[in-house]
Write a protein that holds these residues in place. Structure first.
Motif, PDB file in Angstrom:
ATOM      1  N   ALA A  21       1.055  -7.122  -5.738  1.00  0.00           N
ATOM      2  CA  ALA A  21      -0.767  -6.172  -5.558  1.00  0.00           C
ATOM      3  C   ALA A  21      -1.485  -6.250  -4.483  1.00  0.00           C
ATOM      4  O   ALA A  21      -2.356  -6.014  -4.006  1.00  0.00           O
ATOM      5  CB  ALA A  21      -1.639  -6.746  -6.565  1.00  0.00           C
ATOM      6  N   LEU A  22      -1.080  -7.615  -3.875  1.00  0.00           N
ATOM      7  CA  LEU A  22      -1.866  -8.666  -2.671  1.00  0.00           C
ATOM      8  C   LEU A  22      -0.851  -7.865  -1.127  1.00  0.00           C
ATOM      9  O   LEU A  22      -1.692  -7.492  -0.604  1.00  0.00           O
ATOM     10  CB  LEU A  22      -1.971  -9.781  -2.751  1.00  0.00           C
ATOM     11  N   LEU A  23       0.302  -8.072  -1.993  1.00  0.00           N
ATOM     12  CA  LEU A  23       1.270  -7.516   0.006  1.00  0.00           C
ATOM     13  C   LEU A  23       0.876  -6.240   0.153  1.00  0.00           C
ATOM     14  O   LEU A  23       0.530  -4.854   0.806  1.00  0.00           O
ATOM     15  CB  LEU A  23       2.422  -7.029  -0.465  1.00  0.00           C
ATOM     16  N   PHE A  24       0.557  -5.207  -1.041  1.00  0.00           N
ATOM     17  CA  PHE A  24       0.470  -3.470  -1.644  1.00  0.00           C
ATOM     18  C   PHE A  24      -1.020  -3.376  -0.890  1.00  0.00           C
ATOM     19  O   PHE A  24      -1.493  -2.715  -0.216  1.00  0.00           O
ATOM     20  CB  PHE A  24       0.976  -3.114  -2.282  1.00  0.00           C
ATOM     21  N   SER A  25      -1.841  -4.184  -1.300  1.00  0.00           N
ATOM     22  CA  SER A  25      -3.464  -3.962  -0.696  1.00  0.00           C
ATOM     23  C   SER A  25      -3.556  -3.972   0.574  1.00  0.00           C
ATOM     24  O   SER A  25      -3.959  -3.589   1.338  1.00  0.00           O
ATOM     25  CB  SER A  25      -3.652  -5.084  -1.389  1.00  0.00           C
ATOM     26  N   SER A  26      -2.542  -5.690   1.755  1.00  0.00           N
ATOM     27  CA  SER A  26      -3.233  -5.751   2.857  1.00  0.00           C
ATOM     28  C   SER A  26      -1.829  -4.503   3.471  1.00  0.00           C
ATOM     29  O   SER A  26      -2.278  -4.813   4.711  1.00  0.00           O
ATOM     30  CB  SER A  26      -2.322  -7.557   2.659  1.00  0.00           C
ATOM     31  N   MET A  27      -2.070  -4.065   3.317  1.00  0.00           N
ATOM     32  CA  MET A  27      -0.759  -3.015   3.928  1.00  0.00           C
ATOM     33  C   MET A  27      -2.201  -1.291   3.452  1.00  0.00           C
ATOM     34  O   MET A  27      -1.344  -0.492   3.905  1.00  0.00           O
ATOM     35  CB  MET A  27       0.282  -2.218   3.398  1.00  0.00           C
ATOM     36  N   GLY A  28      -3.322  -1.426   2.431  1.00  0.00           N
ATOM     37  CA  GLY A  28      -3.742   0.260   2.368  1.00  0.00           C
ATOM     38  C   GLY A  28      -3.181   1.096   1.650  1.00  0.00           C
ATOM     39  O   GLY A  28      -3.959   1.850   1.032  1.00  0.00           O
ATOM     40  N   ALA A  29      -2.562   0.319   0.111  1.00  0.00           N
ATOM     41  CA  ALA A  29      -2.447   0.908  -1.060  1.00  0.00           C
ATOM     42  C   ALA A  29      -3.279   0.501  -1.950  1.00  0.00           C
ATOM     43  O   ALA A  29      -3.860  -0.239  -1.529  1.00  0.00           O
ATOM     44  CB  ALA A  29      -0.766   0.703  -1.119  1.00  0.00           C
ATOM     45  N   ARG A  30      -3.838   1.671  -2.286  1.00  0.00           N
ATOM     46  CA  ARG A  30      -4.168   1.363  -3.865  1.00  0.00           C
ATOM     47  C   ARG A  30      -3.420   1.204  -4.547  1.00  0.00           C
ATOM     48  O   ARG A  30      -2.343   2.015  -5.211  1.00  0.00           O
ATOM     49  CB  ARG A  30      -5.785   2.825  -3.727  1.00  0.00           C
ATOM     50  N   VAL A  31      -3.961   0.469  -5.574  1.00  0.00           N
ATOM     51  CA  VAL A  31      -3.086  -0.434  -6.747  1.00  0.00           C
ATOM     52  C   VAL A  31      -3.800  -0.566  -7.942  1.00  0.00           C
ATOM     53  O   VAL A  31      -5.548  -1.194  -7.788  1.00  0.00           O
ATOM     54  CB  VAL A  31      -2.986  -2.036  -5.987  1.00  0.00           C
ATOM     55  N   ALA A  32      -3.142   0.000  -8.644  1.00  0.00           N
ATOM     56  CA  ALA A  32      -3.278  -0.362 -10.033  1.00  0.00           C
ATOM     57  C   ALA A  32      -2.745  -1.725 -10.608  1.00  0.00           C
ATOM     58  O   ALA A  32      -1.849  -0.822 -10.849  1.00  0.00           O
ATOM     59  CB  ALA A  32      -3.386   1.126 -11.120  1.00  0.00           C
ATOM     60  N   LEU A  33      -3.430  -2.780 -11.001  1.00  0.00           N
ATOM     61  CA  LEU A  33      -2.459  -3.606 -11.895  1.00  0.00           C
ATOM     62  C   LEU A  33      -2.784  -4.162 -13.264  1.00  0.00           C
ATOM     63  O   LEU A  33      -4.236  -4.416 -13.523  1.00  0.00           O
ATOM     64  CB  LEU A  33      -2.365  -4.694 -10.748  1.00  0.00           C
ATOM     65  N   LEU A  34      -1.746  -3.351 -13.939  1.00  0.00           N
ATOM     66  CA  LEU A  34      -2.461  -3.537 -15.633  1.00  0.00           C
ATOM     67  C   LEU A  34      -1.593  -4.955 -15.880  1.00  0.00           C
ATOM     68  O   LEU A  34      -0.513  -5.311 -15.371  1.00  0.00           O
ATOM     69  CB  LEU A  34      -1.558  -2.341 -16.109  1.00  0.00           C
TER      70      LEU A  34
END
Length: 408
Positions: A21-34
């Motif tokens: 989640a942190l790495l995807f966030s750093s690349m600008g992605a919108r993430v649902a973390l369940l």
């Protein structure tokens, strides 16, 4: 039914899921973390609490090293005992090391960091009930969230929900299981007199044991005997059998002089699991992809590394399903390439066998030669592969060391 669209849906908010989640966030992605559990402070109980040197670059990339140190993480300098004596690699700063931090501290810290990251929606108390599929590829999940049923769609679903992965089960991913002929129990102790800060491992034929230093002077003491010789006694009287087993270790930790601060925790059956890490629209990371033997304390590090491999493979392809599925294939290939040799060696040793010829060669030389000890450490922390451990040069040196020892 509530619905929402994301770039990535990650199921499982522990080490692997939060790292992804942190790495995807750093690349600008919108993430649902369940996360199926409803508390921010839950943590994995069955763990050796070690993050090896091989995982440190991921922690540095996440800018987490200083935060972990402030939380009390300690360097995991180690020494191992085998029948030839103690093996202690150089701890002079030239050899990379990892960190030890109890999951009770680590998991909430990492989860809070992920929850605060831009674009990440942490959904506690969300349990996956089904995969959504379209044209043969996974495209989202159905889950319960509180009293509601929700559907979350995304071009990529990531299963980071552990060895008993609900995502893998719902997606029909086949599980390959290997028997583990050892079992394990541990407890936490503190206030060891004259504690030198070294973690220790004992490899005694078909039996093993560990003493891992953690924050606040706490040690986790682990007994991992073979089932055939010890399981009946442990079942009959766990406390006595555990203490007798630890006291019988060479240069045993003096648990009678320390304070036990937890109950005994463990399992009598801990098989190794392996699953295909990717298919169209779906990736598995951490224990969901490969659950290994805790004897080697490497599972947490592989959780971080597999998350990084996935993100690096797919992050630029989330807006194109065809490119994304090709990238998922590359992730799966890398996961297999990086871990197949290690898992094969670990799987064979989990049969409760004694060291084979190559292992005896390297461990015996490492007890007699600092350079070989450091080389073996690099393998133990999975900085090098089994093939790199047994290069002709390393084998020749080990043979010469043992020959010189035999002639003196």
């Amino acid at each position: 039914m509530a619905q929402d669209d994301y770039d990535v849906v990650i199921v499982g908010a522990s080490l692997a899921g939060c790292t992804a989640a942190l790495l995807f966030s750093s690349m600008g992605a919108r993430v649902a973390l369940l996360e199926k559990r409803s508390s921010m402070d839950v943590y994995k109980v069955l763990c050796t609490h070690s993050l090896h040197a091989s995982a440190m670059p991921v922690l540095e990339r996440l800018d987490l090293v200083e935060a972990l140190r402030e939380a009390g993480a300690v360097p995991n300098y180690a020494s191992w005992w085998a029948e030839w004596g103690w093996i202690t690699p150089d701890h002079d700063g030239t050899v990379p090391f990892g960190l030890n931090l109890r999951r009770e501290t680590l998991d909430p810290l990492l989860r809070r960091r992920a929850a605060a990251a831009p674009g990440v929606d942490l959904m506690l108390g969300s349990a996956v009930t089904a995969m959504l599929e379209r044209d043969g590829r996974v495209c989202g999940v159905r889950a319960t969230h509180g009293s509601k049923e929700i559907e979350l769609t995304a071009p990529l679903v990531v299963g980071a929900d552990g060895r008993n992965s609900a995502v893998a089960a719902a997606a029909g991913v086949r599980t390959r299981e290997s028997r583990n002929l050892r079992f394990g129990f541990f407890a936490y102790f503190r206030d060891f007199p004259d504690d030198d800060g070294l973690s220790r491992a004992w490899y005694m034929g078909s039996d093993c044991a560990f003493s891992f230093i953690n924050e606040d002077g706490i040690r986790v003491i682990v007994a991992t005997p073979n089932k055939a010789d010890h399981l009946a006694a442990f079942k009959a009287d766990l406390a006595t059998s555990f203490r007798d087993y630890i006291r019988a270790l060479p240069d045993a930790p003096h648990i009678e002089d320390a304070q036990q601060i937890s109950k005994f925790i463990g399992v009598t059956n801990f098989p190794l699991f392996q699953r295909n890490p990717s298919r169209p629209g779906l990736a598995l990371i951490g224990d969901a992809a490969l659950a290994t033997d805790p004897v080697w304390g490497i599972g947490g590090s592989w959780a971080l590394l597999s998350a990084e491999w996935l993100v690096d493979a797919v992050a630029k392809s989330l807006d194109n399903e065809r490119e994304l599925d090709a990238a998922l294939g590359r992730y799966g290939a890398r996961h297999t390439r990086e871990l197949r040799g290690h898992q094969a060696q670990i799987r064979r040793y989990a049969r409760s066998r004694r060291f084979n010829f190559a292992e005896r060669l390297m461990f015996s030389a490492a007890a007699r030669d600092q350079q070989t000890a450091t080389h073996l450490y690099r393998f133990g922390t999975r900085l090098i592969t089994p093939t790199q451990l047994l290069t002709p040069r390393a084998v020749l040196r080990a043979g010469k060391v043992n020959l010189m020892h035999a002639t003196h």
